[in-house]
Structure formats: structure tokens, C-alpha cells
Design an enzyme around this catalytic site. Structure first.
Site, PDB file in Angstrom:
ATOM      1  CB  SER A  44      -0.922  -0.023   1.223  1.00  0.00           C
ATOM      2  OG  SER A  44      -1.657   1.149   1.287  1.00  0.00           O
ATOM      3  N   GLY A  73       5.569  -7.936   7.781  1.00  0.00           N
ATOM      4  CA  GLY A  73       7.011  -7.720   7.840  1.00  0.00           C
ATOM      5  C   GLY A  73       7.335  -6.252   8.063  1.00  0.00           C
ATOM      6  CG  ASP A  74      10.797  -4.466   6.247  1.00  0.00           C
ATOM      7  OD1 ASP A  74       9.968  -5.023   5.497  1.00  0.00           O
ATOM      8  OD2 ASP A  74      11.884  -4.008   5.851  1.00  0.00           O
ATOM      9  N   GLY A  75       7.571  -3.660   6.136  1.00  0.00           N
ATOM     10  CA  GLY A  75       6.706  -2.648   5.501  1.00  0.00           C
ATOM     11  C   GLY A  75       5.458  -2.403   6.338  1.00  0.00           C
ATOM     12  CG  ASP A  99      11.595 -11.419   2.997  1.00  0.00           C
ATOM     13  OD1 ASP A  99      11.550 -12.402   2.229  1.00  0.00           O
ATOM     14  OD2 ASP A  99      11.123 -10.304   2.694  1.00  0.00           O
ATOM     15  NE  ARG A 126      22.594 -31.577  -2.760  1.00  0.00           N
ATOM     16  CZ  ARG A 126      23.704 -30.854  -2.844  1.00  0.00           C
ATOM     17  NH1 ARG A 126      24.673 -31.220  -3.663  1.00  0.00           N
ATOM     18  NH2 ARG A 126      23.867 -29.764  -2.130  1.00  0.00           N
ATOM     19  CG  MET A 141      11.372 -15.033  -3.152  1.00  0.00           C
ATOM     20  SD  MET A 141       9.605 -14.877  -2.840  1.00  0.00           S
ATOM     21  CE  MET A 141       9.036 -14.348  -4.432  1.00  0.00           C
ATOM     22  NE  ARG A 215      20.957 -26.584 -18.337  1.00  0.00           N
ATOM     23  CZ  ARG A 215      22.012 -26.686 -19.133  1.00  0.00           C
ATOM     24  NH1 ARG A 215      23.059 -25.888 -18.961  1.00  0.00           N
ATOM     25  NH2 ARG A 215      22.037 -27.583 -20.105  1.00  0.00           N
ATOM     26  NE  ARG A 224       4.813 -13.743  -1.487  1.00  0.00           N
ATOM     27  CZ  ARG A 224       4.754 -12.474  -1.799  1.00  0.00           C
ATOM     28  NH1 ARG A 224       5.677 -11.653  -1.346  1.00  0.00           N
ATOM     29  NH2 ARG A 224       3.797 -12.010  -2.539  1.00  0.00           N
TER      30      ARG A 224
END
Ligand code: F6P
Length: 291
Positions: A44, A73-75, A99, A126, A141, A215, A224
Site C-alpha cells: 500500500s 514484515g517490515d513494511g 524473509d 540436486r 527469495m 543452470r 510464499r
């Protein structure tokens, strides 16, 4: 206890536009095992302005909201700090972000879920790395921080972990891969945080200098989503409980969190304005385990 609970739709957007719905034990039943959020979420930019914050404060006063629990989170917490200056409503922050970059808590809700998703994917990658004797750069992320890369890298046995907190030296990465080859390790996984440089440039450098096929695999938004792990559910339960406890004691301006194994609190302003330290010893351990 007869508390009336409402949930605002789309985060700060719903607070500004007074868009909420009643939440009852029955209406939130059956969501424990779901990913995402039934209230939706929204970045926002309007709430980053004074006008937006004042609008939000007006809604809280109109609805006579006594306590606001901000999950994010921090926002989200930056918005909460701004709002606390304009409103009398008690505000409590509950840290929830993949995060894990909120100061004042060892772990955020959702972090463990994202780590497990990343590890499951890296284990699968792997298989190709080993079968084809290739080097893989797996990008995870984390925004500007490397907590997710570090934990996912360490627990998936990554040969190299690249995080924004420590400037990666390409020559050292190349040297490590060459040494691995000499030791008989013909495949390697490099787990790189999204905020730690460009994967394609690194891949080109490795292909040119080491000669091995590289790769790139960007794990993206799968990190998420999905059903939360038991650990994420436990943290959510404990943090939620603490947030309600604080509000009942008429305390606000705090962020709840896990501090050395205990549920604790920290001043919200301090949490917003302090950078969470990065645990170098874990990175060193990951390097030792990867030899
Ligand atoms: O902050 C959580 C996070 O998933 C970051 O890891 C990532 O960089 C960002 O959100 C993605 O944001 P958006 O959904 O706006 O692309």
C-alpha cells in the site's frame, strides 16, 4: 472474554477505506492448514503518505477500535509506527514474513514453511545436478536479506551460499568449485539470495572459468505459499496469544517475537529502526559442512 474481532481486508488498504469483516471462532475455523490469507494482502504505497495514515487513523476512531494487531514484515511495521503517532489505538506487531528480517525476533511466522519448501525443491534439483554433473545456482527469495538463503542453503547441504550481507567474490567461488572438482565433487549447488547479485552473470563467469555446465533455477513464489509447517503454526499461535495478552493489559507499541526460545516483546519503533543482525557463524558452519 467477550472480545469483538474484525479483520481488515487487504492490509492498510482496508484500514484506510474502512473495509473489514467480523472474525469469529467459527468463521476462522478450518484455515489453520491453508497458505495465503483469507483477508487478502496488499502493498500500500498510499499508506506511506501522511494523508493515508490519517485516513487509517480516522477509520480506527470511527469504529472505536481499541487494539490493532498488525501481522506482517517490515513494511507493515513501518506503517504501524507511523499510525501509532496519529492514533490512540493500541498497536501490536506480529512478525510474519518469509524473509525473517524483523529485528527483535529470532523467527517470523512463515519462515520455516518457506525454508522447508526451498529445501524440498533443492533436494530435487540436486538429482539433476548429480546425474548430469552440473553446477546449479538456485535463487531463493528474501528481499534484501539472506536469512532464507542461509538456512535453506545450510540445511540442503549447498556447496556455496551467497547472501547480500557478505559481498561474494567470484574468484573465490570459482576456486571453491575447482577444488570441489579435484576432490571428486562433480556437481555443486549454489544457493543465492535474490538480493545478492545477478545469477546470469555469475553463471557465465563459472562456465567460462570452470568449464562446468551451469543452470539457474529461480524458486520464486512457490516459497510464499503452501500449507504452513507445524513450527510456523506454533509460532503463529504463541505470537497471537501474546498479542492478545498485551492488548488486554492495555499495552501497545510493541512487536512480539521469539527471543532465545522465549516469547518476548520489543518496542515497535526500535524494531522498525534496527537492522536484524546476520549470524555469520551459521555461514561458516555451512562452509565447513560443505567441504
Ligand atoms: O517480502 C516477502 C517477499 O516474498 C520477498 O521475499 C520478495 O522479494 C517479495 O516479497 C516479492 O514481492 P512481490 O510479491 O511484491 O513481488
Amino acid at each position: 472474554m467477550n472480545l469483538e474481532v474484525v479483520g481488515f481486508h487487504r492490509g492498510w488498504e482496508g484500514v484506510m477505506s474502512n473495509d473489514s469483516k467480523a472474525l469469529t471462532p467459527r468463521s476462522v475455523g478450518g484455515i489453520l492448514q491453508l497458505g495465503g490469507t483469507i483477508l487478502h494482502t496488499h502493498r500500500s504505497p498510499a499508506f506511506e503518505t501522511k494523508k493515508g495514515v490519517k485516513k487509517g487513523a480516522k477509520t480506527l476512531s470511527k469504529l472505536a477500535v481499541e487494539g490493532l494487531v498488525v501481522i506482517g514484515g517490515d513494511g507493515s511495521f513501518r506503517g504501524a509506527c507511523d499510525l501509532s503517532k496519529e492514533s490512540d489505538t493500541l498497536i501490536i506487531g506480529v512478525p510474519a514474513t518469509i524473509d525473517n528480517d524483523v529485528y527483535g525476533t529470532d523467527e517470523t511466522i512463515g519462515f520455516d514453511t518457506a525454508v522447508n519448501t526451498a529445501v524440498t525443491e533443492i533436494d530435487k534439483i540436486r538429482d539433476t545436478a548429480m546425474s548430469h554433473e552440473r553446477t546449479f545456482i538456485v535463487e531463493v527469495m528474501g528481499r534484501k536479506r539472506g536469512f532464507l538463503a542461509l538456512t535453506a542453503g545450510l540445511t540442503s547441504g549447498a556447496e556455496i551460499i551467497i547472501v547480500p550481507e557478505i559481498k561474494a567474490k567470484t574468484d573465490i567461488i570459482i576456486q571453491t568449485l575447482r577444488e570441489n572438482w579435484k576432490k571428486g565433487k562433480r556437481s555443486s549447488i549454489i544457493v543465492k539470495a535474490e538480493g545478492a547479485g545477478d545469477a546470469r552473470t555469475l553463471a557465465k563467469n563459472i562456465e567460462t572459468s570452470v568449464g562446468s555446465e551451469v543452470r539457474i533455477s529461480v524458486l520464486g513464489y512457490a516459497q510464499r505459499g503452501g500449507s504452513p509447517t507445524a513450527r510456523s503454526r506454533l509460532l503463529a499461535s504463541l505470537y497471537g496469544n501474546k498479542a492478545v495478552e498485551l492488548l488486554l493489559k492495555e499495552q501497545g507499541n510493541k512487536v512480539v517475537g521469539l527471543q532465545n526460545g522465549q516469547i518476548g516483546t520489543i518496542n515497535m519503533e526500535k524494531s522498525c529502526n534496527t537492522t536484524k543482525p546476520f549470524d555469520m557463524s551459521l555461514l561458516l558452519l555451512a562452509n565447513v559442512l560443505a567441504t
